[in-house]
Design a protein around this motif. Structure first.
Motif, PDB file in Angstrom:
ATOM      1  N   GLN A 171       1.346   6.820  -6.987  1.00 57.65           N
ATOM      2  CA  GLN A 171       0.275   7.775  -7.285  1.00 57.65           C
ATOM      3  C   GLN A 171       0.713   9.205  -6.990  1.00 57.65           C
ATOM      4  O   GLN A 171       0.434  10.125  -7.761  1.00 57.65           O
ATOM      5  CB  GLN A 171      -0.967   7.419  -6.470  1.00 57.65           C
ATOM      6  N   ARG A 212       0.822  -1.204   0.000  1.00 55.95           N
ATOM      7  CA  ARG A 212       0.000   0.000   0.000  1.00 55.95           C
ATOM      8  C   ARG A 212       0.858   1.258   0.000  1.00 55.95           C
ATOM      9  O   ARG A 212       0.548   2.242  -0.687  1.00 55.95           O
ATOM     10  CB  ARG A 212      -0.940  -0.005   1.201  1.00 55.95           C
ATOM     11  N   SER A 213       1.928   1.237   0.775  1.00 54.59           N
ATOM     12  CA  SER A 213       2.817   2.398   0.826  1.00 54.59           C
ATOM     13  C   SER A 213       3.440   2.667  -0.535  1.00 54.59           C
ATOM     14  O   SER A 213       3.495   3.814  -1.001  1.00 54.59           O
ATOM     15  CB  SER A 213       3.914   2.163   1.871  1.00 54.59           C
ATOM     16  N   THR A 273       0.866   4.056  -2.995  1.00 55.10           N
ATOM     17  CA  THR A 273       0.625   5.474  -2.713  1.00 55.10           C
ATOM     18  C   THR A 273       1.760   6.324  -3.258  1.00 55.10           C
ATOM     19  O   THR A 273       1.533   7.407  -3.816  1.00 55.10           O
ATOM     20  CB  THR A 273       0.488   5.698  -1.202  1.00 55.10           C
TER      21      THR A 273
END
Length: 248
Positions: free
Chosen positions: A167, A160-161, A164
């Motif tokens: 993005q 997830r990190s 992110t």
């Protein structure tokens, strides 16, 4: 939770120890940069967010906070750092506070004041400025993004990190930020390091910051992470050197 504020505080303290004039701006709604810099609870409480300085906002914009009528779009903010900054162990700290997110369309006196202040600090001063933001670029519009030398994206070994980070890199590129650097934080060993290196993508990975019990303890005790762990300090110096190279 990846360590943006911890790294921001450590970099600010390192640069200040090198003799630079450092301005650290807390632009995260969950503001705790003061404590990370080693401020006492009383000092932290005394650092009033700029967005809540109603008298100053009205003085400079000609309108009360929250006003959406007639007000100055270019308020004088040249003295705000000296007037409102709080000295914390050699670092000048300011808190932005929350009013709007960049591009959301809010046109009120305090948002105009904050935009003018941020633009002034980034464009017109020669200080070393560290802007501790939440996980996004909402505080930066296109008009100020070009004045940022480097956007540091802090990641930890996790899917997830890293998603992110990808993005964020794309969004920041779209608004014109010229340079990027990734820092892998809370790395527990070679397996974590390989995981990050294999998945970081196009963002240059400039430093590996090891997981540190001493830094975690300092955070619990409200102390600065600066000079509590030699391995952590060495990694922070590597970050600073990489940023100086990118800026140059």
């Amino acid at each position: 939770g990846v360590g943006k504020t911890t790294l921001s505080a450590a970099l600010a303290s390192l640069y200040a120890a090198q003799g630079r004039r450092v301005i650290a701006i807390d632009a995260d709604p969950d503001a705790n940069l003061a404590i990370a810099l080693g401020a006492t609870p009383e000092q932290a409480a005394a650092c009033t967010p700029l967005s809540e300085m109603d008298g100053l906002i009205e003085e400079r914009t000609g309108a009360r906070a929250g006003a959406r009528g007639m007000f100055r779009l270019n308020p004088d903010v040249s003295d705000v750092v000296d007037r409102c900054g709080l000295d914390v162990n050699g670092v000048t700290l300011l808190r932005m506070g929350t009013v709007e997110r960049g591009g959301s369309g809010c046109m009120c006196a305090e948002s105009t004041f904050l935009k003018a202040f941020l633009s002034h600090v980034l464009r017109e001063r020669d200080d070393t400025v560290i802007l501790d933001m939440e996980a996004g670029v909402e505080h930066l519009g296109r008009s100020t993004a070009e004045s940022v030398d480097v956007l540091v994206i802090v990641v930890e070994p996790g899917a997830r990190s890293l998603q992110t980070a990808s993005q964020l890199h794309s969004l920041a590129s779209d608004i014109g930020i010229p340079a990027f650097a990734a820092v892998a934080n809370k790395v527990r060993g070679s397996e974590d390091e390989s995981y990050v290196r294999d998945r970081i993508g196009d963002v240059p990975l400039v430093a590996i910051v090891p997981e540190s019990d001493a830094v975690r303890t300092a955070d619990k005790e409200g102390r600065s992470p600066h000079q509590v762990d030699p391995a952590f300090d060495e990694a922070v110096r590597a970050v600073a050197a990489a940023l100086d190279d990118l800026e140059g």
